[in-house]
Design an enzyme around this catalytic site. Structure first.
Site, PDB file in Angstrom:
ATOM      1  N   GLY A 112       1.907   2.573  11.303  1.00  0.00           N
ATOM      2  CA  GLY A 112       2.843   3.699  11.381  1.00  0.00           C
ATOM      3  C   GLY A 112       3.541   3.766  12.733  1.00  0.00           C
ATOM      4  O   GLY A 112       4.009   4.817  13.150  1.00  0.00           O
TER       5      GLY A 112
ATOM      6  N   SER B 185       3.122  -1.840  10.724  1.00  0.00           N
ATOM      7  CA  SER B 185       4.556  -1.821  11.070  1.00  0.00           C
ATOM      8  C   SER B 185       5.298  -3.104  10.706  1.00  0.00           C
ATOM      9  O   SER B 185       6.186  -3.556  11.443  1.00  0.00           O
ATOM     10  CB  SER B 185       4.754  -1.497  12.558  1.00  0.00           C
ATOM     11  OG  SER B 185       4.240  -0.210  12.823  1.00  0.00           O
TER      12      SER B 185
ATOM     13  N   GLY C 154       2.644  -0.898   4.597  1.00  0.00           N
ATOM     14  CA  GLY C 154       2.631   0.519   4.240  1.00  0.00           C
ATOM     15  C   GLY C 154       4.045   1.006   3.960  1.00  0.00           C
ATOM     16  O   GLY C 154       4.602   0.787   2.878  1.00  0.00           O
TER      17      GLY C 154
ATOM     18  N   GLU D  88      -5.841  -4.776  10.853  1.00  0.00           N
ATOM     19  CA  GLU D  88      -4.819  -3.750  11.087  1.00  0.00           C
ATOM     20  C   GLU D  88      -5.187  -2.964  12.340  1.00  0.00           C
ATOM     21  O   GLU D  88      -5.999  -2.027  12.265  1.00  0.00           O
ATOM     22  CB  GLU D  88      -4.778  -2.781   9.903  1.00  0.00           C
ATOM     23  CG  GLU D  88      -4.409  -3.401   8.595  1.00  0.00           C
ATOM     24  CD  GLU D  88      -3.815  -2.358   7.660  1.00  0.00           C
ATOM     25  OE1 GLU D  88      -2.635  -2.475   7.348  1.00  0.00           O
ATOM     26  OE2 GLU D  88      -4.517  -1.416   7.291  1.00  0.00           O
TER      27      GLU D  88
ATOM     28  N   GLU E 208      -7.099   4.861   7.538  1.00  0.00           N
ATOM     29  CA  GLU E 208      -6.985   6.283   7.188  1.00  0.00           C
ATOM     30  C   GLU E 208      -8.245   6.787   6.492  1.00  0.00           C
ATOM     31  O   GLU E 208      -8.586   7.959   6.582  1.00  0.00           O
ATOM     32  CB  GLU E 208      -5.717   6.501   6.342  1.00  0.00           C
ATOM     33  CG  GLU E 208      -4.469   6.403   7.217  1.00  0.00           C
ATOM     34  CD  GLU E 208      -3.232   5.889   6.524  1.00  0.00           C
ATOM     35  OE1 GLU E 208      -3.181   5.844   5.282  1.00  0.00           O
ATOM     36  OE2 GLU E 208      -2.281   5.505   7.255  1.00  0.00           O
TER      37      GLU E 208
ATOM     38  N   ASN F 253       0.854  -1.195   0.000  1.00  0.00           N
ATOM     39  CA  ASN F 253       0.000   0.000   0.000  1.00  0.00           C
ATOM     40  C   ASN F 253       0.889   1.243   0.000  1.00  0.00           C
ATOM     41  O   ASN F 253       1.409   1.639   1.038  1.00  0.00           O
ATOM     42  CB  ASN F 253      -0.909  -0.025   1.248  1.00  0.00           C
ATOM     43  CG  ASN F 253      -1.787   1.214   1.337  1.00  0.00           C
ATOM     44  OD1 ASN F 253      -1.941   1.956   0.356  1.00  0.00           O
ATOM     45  ND2 ASN F 253      -2.364   1.457   2.503  1.00  0.00           N
ATOM     46  N   TRP F 254       1.039   1.818  -1.174  1.00  0.00           N
ATOM     47  CA  TRP F 254       1.932   2.980  -1.312  1.00  0.00           C
ATOM     48  C   TRP F 254       1.326   4.259  -0.712  1.00  0.00           C
ATOM     49  O   TRP F 254       1.991   5.270  -0.621  1.00  0.00           O
ATOM     50  CB  TRP F 254       2.252   3.233  -2.791  1.00  0.00           C
ATOM     51  CG  TRP F 254       3.111   2.200  -3.447  1.00  0.00           C
ATOM     52  CD1 TRP F 254       3.614   1.044  -2.879  1.00  0.00           C
ATOM     53  CD2 TRP F 254       3.590   2.209  -4.798  1.00  0.00           C
ATOM     54  NE1 TRP F 254       4.362   0.357  -3.796  1.00  0.00           N
ATOM     55  CE2 TRP F 254       4.360   1.046  -4.985  1.00  0.00           C
ATOM     56  CE3 TRP F 254       3.430   3.094  -5.876  1.00  0.00           C
ATOM     57  CZ2 TRP F 254       4.974   0.749  -6.203  1.00  0.00           C
ATOM     58  CZ3 TRP F 254       4.037   2.802  -7.099  1.00  0.00           C
ATOM     59  CH2 TRP F 254       4.799   1.640  -7.257  1.00  0.00           C
ATOM     60  N   LYS F 255       0.061   4.191  -0.370  1.00  0.00           N
ATOM     61  CA  LYS F 255      -0.644   5.386   0.136  1.00  0.00           C
ATOM     62  C   LYS F 255      -0.448   6.558  -0.843  1.00  0.00           C
ATOM     63  O   LYS F 255      -0.467   6.338  -2.039  1.00  0.00           O
ATOM     64  CB  LYS F 255      -0.185   5.720   1.554  1.00  0.00           C
ATOM     65  CG  LYS F 255      -0.271   4.517   2.494  1.00  0.00           C
ATOM     66  CD  LYS F 255      -0.134   4.906   3.925  1.00  0.00           C
ATOM     67  CE  LYS F 255      -0.147   3.641   4.786  1.00  0.00           C
ATOM     68  NZ  LYS F 255      -0.213   3.923   6.202  1.00  0.00           N
TER      69      LYS F 255
ATOM     70  N   HIS G  27      -9.818   1.154   4.865  1.00  0.00           N
ATOM     71  CA  HIS G  27      -8.502   1.362   5.501  1.00  0.00           C
ATOM     72  C   HIS G  27      -8.674   2.355   6.667  1.00  0.00           C
ATOM     73  O   HIS G  27      -9.506   3.269   6.597  1.00  0.00           O
ATOM     74  CB  HIS G  27      -7.500   1.905   4.481  1.00  0.00           C
ATOM     75  CG  HIS G  27      -6.111   1.963   5.038  1.00  0.00           C
ATOM     76  ND1 HIS G  27      -5.671   3.026   5.800  1.00  0.00           N
ATOM     77  CD2 HIS G  27      -5.089   1.073   4.996  1.00  0.00           C
ATOM     78  CE1 HIS G  27      -4.425   2.782   6.184  1.00  0.00           C
ATOM     79  NE2 HIS G  27      -4.047   1.605   5.716  1.00  0.00           N
TER      80      HIS G  27
HETATM   81  C1  PEP Z   1      -1.104   0.618   6.676  1.00  0.00           C
HETATM   82  O1  PEP Z   1      -1.313   1.825   6.742  1.00  0.00           O
HETATM   83  O2  PEP Z   1      -1.951  -0.128   6.188  1.00  0.00           O
HETATM   84  C2  PEP Z   1       0.153   0.069   7.191  1.00  0.00           C
HETATM   85  C3  PEP Z   1       0.219  -1.210   7.431  1.00  0.00           C
HETATM   86  O3  PEP Z   1       1.156   0.968   7.399  1.00  0.00           O
HETATM   87  P1  PEP Z   1       2.622   0.668   8.018  1.00  0.00           P
HETATM   88  O4  PEP Z   1       3.107  -0.620   7.417  1.00  0.00           O
HETATM   89  O5  PEP Z   1       3.434   1.835   7.625  1.00  0.00           O
HETATM   90  O6  PEP Z   1       2.426   0.559   9.509  1.00  0.00           O
END
Ligand code: PEP
Length: 249
Positions: free
Chosen positions: A171, A210, A231, A165, A97, A8-10, A95
């Protein structure tokens, strides 16, 4: 067993040129992997150009979000039909976010139904924002699942990916422990079986939050998950290649 890794490049990277570079590295990681199925979720504006130029079979594309209606007066949105036309086979739904920006459980329900109708695989994200000792987070996740999957017939459950998640681990410095994930995997399966019957056993569950090259394998081995939603580590070409490599066991 083959693991699924969703990249997930966001809202990254900042330009098409950089997106192509990151995609090249992601493609290389996919090409040398034996045990990993990679799903890349770039920003929607980069999707068609990346998928159009890709001739391989080792990875697939996802859109990070899409509207449940086919067309209409929804400024700034992309429909699932448009995503499918740009060769996205998956869509991330709910998601954390997006939920923080107002997406409701009812929205996720409509998106799951619309994605299946479009023959796309929804990657349904669920997860509590905080944990308490009295286990309220289980009720929270059960409710997210119950609403989002309420219109899904049992035969379609195997077409859905659940990405658990926990918001507090997104994050963050470290993921939740594989042992706690194992407990959550059992809980999610049971919640779905309670609602939909034995077909719920076929649902595939991912973990996200993470994950990087140092902890991916432990999570897949001990968390009882089919894969990972990644992410930050998916936008760092070196980290992502080592993460995928670590799962090639
Ligand atoms: C996410 O936002 O779905 C995610 C898993 O982010 P990260 O890996 O940066 O915690």
């Amino acid at each position: 067993m083959k693991s699924i890794v969703v990249a997930n490049w966001k809202m990254n990277p900042g330009s098409m040129k950089e997106a192509k570079k990151l995609f090249e590295a992601t493609k290389k990681a996919a090409d040398v992997s034996r045990n990993v199925t990679i799903i890349v979720a770039p920003p929607a504006i980069f999707l068609r150009e990346l998928s159009g130029a890709y001739k391989g079979k080792k990875l697939s594309f996802a859109i990070q979000n899409a509207h449940f209606e086919r067309d209409g007066t929804h400024t700034g949105e992309n429909s699932l039909a448009q995503a499918a036309d740009a060769k996205a086979q998956y869509v991330i739904v709910g998601h954390a976010e997006r939920r923080a920006a107002g997406e409701t459980n009812e929205d996720t329900e409509k998106k799951v139904v619309a994605a299946l109708a479009q023959k796309m695989t929804p990657i349904l994200c669920v997860g509590e924002t905080t944990r308490s000792h009295d286990g309220e987070h289980f009720d929270y996740v059960r409710e997210q699942l119950a609403v989002a999957l309420s219109q899904v017939p049992p035969a379609k459950l195997s077409k859905i990916l659940i990405a658990y998640e926990p918001v507090w681990a997104i994050g963050a410095v470290a993921p939740m422990t594989p042992r706690d994930m194992h407990e959550m995997t059992i809980f999610i399966r049971k919640a779905i079986v309670d609602q939909h019957g034995q077909a719920g056993m076929n649902i595939r569950i991912l973990y996200g939050g993470s994950i990087d090259e140092t902890n991916a394998l432990n999570m897949v081995r001990d968390g009882d998950v089919h894969g990972l939603l990644v992410g930050r580590a998916s936008t760092d070409a070196k980290k992502f290649a080592s993460l995928v490599q670590s799962l090639n066991v």
